[in-house]
Design a protein around this motif. Structure first.
Motif, mmCIF file in Angstrom:
data_model
loop_
_atom_site.group_PDB
_atom_site.id
_atom_site.type_symbol
_atom_site.label_atom_id
_atom_site.label_comp_id
_atom_site.label_asym_id
_atom_site.label_seq_id
_atom_site.Cartn_x
_atom_site.Cartn_y
_atom_site.Cartn_z
ATOM 1 N N ILE A 163 60.195 29.684 34.225
ATOM 2 C CA ILE A 163 59.380 30.284 33.163
ATOM 3 C C ILE A 163 59.502 29.442 31.901
ATOM 4 O O ILE A 163 60.576 28.960 31.552
ATOM 5 C CB ILE A 163 59.834 31.735 32.877
ATOM 6 C CG1 ILE A 163 59.795 32.569 34.153
ATOM 7 C CG2 ILE A 163 58.955 32.363 31.792
ATOM 8 C CD1 ILE A 163 58.430 32.654 34.806
ATOM 9 N N GLY A 164 58.374 29.254 31.224
ATOM 10 C CA GLY A 164 58.351 28.541 29.953
ATOM 11 C C GLY A 164 57.483 29.272 28.950
ATOM 12 O O GLY A 164 56.761 30.217 29.306
ATOM 13 N N VAL A 211 54.374 31.132 30.558
ATOM 14 C CA VAL A 211 53.746 30.477 31.703
ATOM 15 C C VAL A 211 54.788 30.212 32.782
ATOM 16 O O VAL A 211 55.992 30.301 32.549
ATOM 17 C CB VAL A 211 53.086 29.139 31.287
ATOM 18 C CG1 VAL A 211 51.932 29.369 30.348
ATOM 19 C CG2 VAL A 211 54.122 28.195 30.667
ATOM 20 N N VAL A 212 54.292 29.870 33.992
ATOM 21 C CA VAL A 212 55.146 29.373 35.074
ATOM 22 C C VAL A 212 54.959 27.868 35.146
ATOM 23 O O VAL A 212 53.830 27.373 35.200
ATOM 24 C CB VAL A 212 54.774 30.018 36.421
ATOM 25 C CG1 VAL A 212 55.653 29.449 37.541
ATOM 26 C CG2 VAL A 212 54.924 31.530 36.353
ATOM 27 N N LEU A 213 56.075 27.134 35.143
ATOM 28 C CA LEU A 213 56.024 25.675 35.114
ATOM 29 C C LEU A 213 56.608 25.087 36.387
ATOM 30 O O LEU A 213 57.605 25.581 36.916
ATOM 31 C CB LEU A 213 56.833 25.130 33.927
ATOM 32 C CG LEU A 213 56.319 25.429 32.526
ATOM 33 C CD1 LEU A 213 57.357 24.991 31.511
ATOM 34 C CD2 LEU A 213 54.999 24.721 32.267
ATOM 35 N N MET A 214 55.988 24.027 36.883
ATOM 36 C CA MET A 214 56.573 23.199 37.937
ATOM 37 C C MET A 214 57.316 22.081 37.223
ATOM 38 O O MET A 214 56.713 21.227 36.573
ATOM 39 C CB MET A 214 55.473 22.645 38.835
ATOM 40 C CG MET A 214 55.979 21.823 39.991
ATOM 41 S SD MET A 214 54.596 21.371 41.063
ATOM 42 C CE MET A 214 55.422 20.295 42.220
ATOM 43 N N MET A 215 58.658 22.084 37.370
ATOM 44 C CA MET A 215 59.504 21.265 36.510
ATOM 45 C C MET A 215 59.896 19.918 37.111
ATOM 46 O O MET A 215 60.322 19.024 36.382
ATOM 47 C CB MET A 215 60.787 22.035 36.176
ATOM 48 C CG MET A 215 60.555 23.356 35.482
ATOM 49 S SD MET A 215 60.079 23.164 33.768
ATOM 50 C CE MET A 215 61.648 22.700 33.061
ATOM 51 N N ILE A 242 45.744 30.910 33.989
ATOM 52 C CA ILE A 242 47.192 30.656 33.953
ATOM 53 C C ILE A 242 47.912 31.856 34.560
ATOM 54 O O ILE A 242 47.604 33.010 34.239
ATOM 55 C CB ILE A 242 47.660 30.413 32.510
ATOM 56 C CG1 ILE A 242 47.030 29.128 31.955
ATOM 57 C CG2 ILE A 242 49.169 30.330 32.434
ATOM 58 C CD1 ILE A 242 47.378 28.849 30.516
ATOM 59 N N LEU A 243 48.871 31.597 35.466
ATOM 60 C CA LEU A 243 49.660 32.683 36.052
ATOM 61 C C LEU A 243 50.479 33.389 34.971
ATOM 62 O O LEU A 243 50.978 32.760 34.038
ATOM 63 C CB LEU A 243 50.580 32.147 37.141
ATOM 64 C CG LEU A 243 49.895 31.568 38.388
ATOM 65 C CD1 LEU A 243 50.944 31.086 39.387
ATOM 66 C CD2 LEU A 243 48.972 32.576 39.042
ATOM 67 N N THR A 244 50.644 34.712 35.132
ATOM 68 C CA THR A 244 51.323 35.529 34.127
ATOM 69 C C THR A 244 52.700 35.941 34.630
ATOM 70 O O THR A 244 52.817 36.632 35.661
ATOM 71 C CB THR A 244 50.503 36.802 33.825
ATOM 72 O OG1 THR A 244 49.193 36.406 33.391
ATOM 73 C CG2 THR A 244 51.166 37.630 32.741
#
Length: 316
Positions: A163-164, A211-215, A242-244
């Protein structure tokens, strides 16, 4: 000579004088008419040139406008291609600029060889043969076969999803379809993320957003700026959302999947194509819950990740 009456008096007038005077007047009028015609012709020619010039300038302006529009479309297509390749795990490379050498540049000259060669070269001392020691064979070490490294299975556990919070977002100065976002991720430094969301989400809705991040994507340069993560979205050809994250999340919270307990890669290797194999199984279900093979994106103790309106849609 003839007689004529003028003002009640009879006078003698020479016909030759009248004729000469009339010819003078006629010639002057003719010259004046020619001069006026010439001036009018020059004005007409100038007007025609002006009209042609205006038409050319108008056409040039129209062509410049069309050219600018086409250039923007080309830039937009390039940006979309870069984003699609990035999402599919293909690395992006910057083409190095080649600096051509000028023809007039002089090549460095090699040192000149001496013109004369000495008549006699100094004799080299003869080498004395060394006594060779008998070779003793060393015992060969038994080679033990290395055990093959076990690689983790290719599934969602290899992807680092966290999560970001987008602190601020603004348009990319060199790309009309890209946002530059400063994102808080729970790390010491915030990350810079570039997303192609300008056409789908207003800039006001990008501010202070969870947001959800791919890190663990490899950082890639997009129009001169490195993107250090990817914002996960529900996607269709017509719409992107954007996904919540669930309520109560904070930057740095980890997204987990029941049944997939492996450790994520520190950085995905584009040659392994892990993302390309995982991504087709990322979808929202009929209740708009984000899932991998039907298993929800879950933040432990806080809930599941959802899309606002998009059910049964791909996640990228």
């Amino acid at each position: 000579m003839f007689l004529t009456r003028f003002g009640g008096r009879t006078i003698f007038v020479r016909s030759g004088v009248i004729a000469a005077s009339a010819m003078d007047v006629y010639n002057k009028n003719l010259q004046l008419a020619d001069s006026k015609i010439r001036i009018l012709a020059e004005k007409v020619a100038k007007l025609k040139q002006l009209e042609v010039f205006k038409a050319i300038e108008k056409e040039k302006l129209q062509l410049a406008t069309e050219n600018s529009k086409l250039q923007n479309e080309i830039d937009d297509l390039k940006t979309r291609l870069s984003i699609a390749e990035l999402q599919n795990g293909k690395p992006q490379y910057t083409i190095p600029t080649v600096i051509a050498c000028s023809k007039n540049e002089e090549k460095p000259q090699s040192p000149a060889k001496p013109d004369t060669i000495p008549d006699k070269a100094e004799p080299k001392p003869e080498k004395t043969p060394k006594q060779q020691k008998p070779k003793t064979e060393k015992p060969k070490k038994k080679s033990t076969p290395e055990a093959p490294k076990s690689e983790s299975p290719v599934d969602i556990s290899r992807i680092d999803l966290r999560i970001g919070r987008i602190i601020k977002a603004e348009k990319h100065p060199d790309a009309d379809s890209l946002y530059i976002e400063e994102v808080e991720t729970g790390e010491e430094k915030n990350r810079t993320v570039i997303s192609g969301l300008v056409k789908f989400i207003p800039v006001e809705e990008m501010q202070n957003r969870m947001v959800v991040l791919m890190m663990n994507l490899k950082p890639v340069k997009m129009r001169g700026i490195f993107s250090q993560a990817m914002v996960m979205c529900a996607s269709s050809p017509e719409k992107v959302e954007i996904l919540t994250p669930p309520p109560g999340c904070v930057p740095g919270d980890i997204v987990t999947f029941d049944g997939y307990q492996g450790e994520p890669d520190k950085q995905l290797n584009p040659k392994k194509k892990v993302w390309e194999q995982v991504q087709p199984d990322l979808k929202t279900d009929d209740k708009k819950v984000a899932c991998y093979k039907g298993v929800p994106f879950t933040v432990k103790g806080k809930g599941v990740v959802t899309s606002q309106t998009m059910a049964n849609s791909m996640i990228k």
